[in-house]
Design a protein around this motif. Structure first.
Motif, mmCIF file in Angstrom:
data_model
loop_
_atom_site.group_PDB
_atom_site.id
_atom_site.type_symbol
_atom_site.label_atom_id
_atom_site.label_comp_id
_atom_site.label_asym_id
_atom_site.label_seq_id
_atom_site.Cartn_x
_atom_site.Cartn_y
_atom_site.Cartn_z
ATOM 1 N N LEU A 30 -7.426 -5.971 0.238
ATOM 2 C CA LEU A 30 -6.445 -7.055 0.269
ATOM 3 C C LEU A 30 -6.735 -8.046 1.391
ATOM 4 O O LEU A 30 -6.466 -9.236 1.258
ATOM 5 C CB LEU A 30 -5.030 -6.498 0.420
ATOM 6 N N TYR A 45 -6.248 -14.278 -2.656
ATOM 7 C CA TYR A 45 -6.070 -13.960 -4.065
ATOM 8 C C TYR A 45 -5.058 -14.912 -4.677
ATOM 9 O O TYR A 45 -4.103 -15.331 -4.030
ATOM 10 C CB TYR A 45 -5.584 -12.510 -4.243
ATOM 11 N N ILE A 77 -1.791 -10.828 -7.476
ATOM 12 C CA ILE A 77 -1.965 -9.395 -7.275
ATOM 13 C C ILE A 77 -1.344 -8.714 -8.489
ATOM 14 O O ILE A 77 -0.136 -8.801 -8.709
ATOM 15 C CB ILE A 77 -1.292 -8.918 -5.977
ATOM 16 N N ALA A 90 0.182 -5.462 0.801
ATOM 17 C CA ALA A 90 -0.043 -6.893 0.572
ATOM 18 C C ALA A 90 0.622 -7.707 1.676
ATOM 19 O O ALA A 90 0.036 -8.658 2.210
ATOM 20 C CB ALA A 90 0.480 -7.302 -0.798
ATOM 21 N N MET A 140 2.799 -11.827 -7.623
ATOM 22 C CA MET A 140 2.541 -10.444 -8.004
ATOM 23 C C MET A 140 3.089 -10.201 -9.409
ATOM 24 O O MET A 140 4.109 -10.767 -9.786
ATOM 25 C CB MET A 140 3.210 -9.502 -7.002
#
Length: 92
Positions: free
Chosen positions: A5, A10, A13, A31, A41
């Motif tokens: 992570l 990113y 997730i 995270a 997410m």
């Protein structure tokens, strides 16, 4: 997982776990610690029977509902159950 992570930024997730699972709670915590508190997410769901989990699993589930922007479910019932429990994100 924490190292992965932290390795890169990113766009999403994706957690292939139920929202009430310990694994989902762990990913949310890691995270956040890795600096991805605002990274969108998504989680998986297959719960087709409405049930109320005992603490701490109920707390994990509610936290996942607040944190995630989307869920992908394997049946319509799971999406309806998540909505009834308070999930406000996208359901696919």
């Amino acid at each position: 997982m924490h190292r992965a992570l932290r390795a890169a930024p990113y766009d999403l997730i994706d957690v292939h776990e139920e929202p009430a699972s310990v694994a989902m709670a762990e990913v949310q915590l890691l995270a956040r610690l890795a600096g991805h508190a605002r990274t969108p997410m998504a989680f998986y769901g297959a719960q087709n029977i409405a049930k109320r989990y005992p603490p701490p699993f109920r707390w994990f589930e509610q936290r996942a509902f607040r944190r995630a922007r989307a869920t992908y479910v394997c049946n319509e019932a799971a999406g309806e159950i998540f909505r009834a429990k308070g999930f406000r994100g996208d359901v696919a």
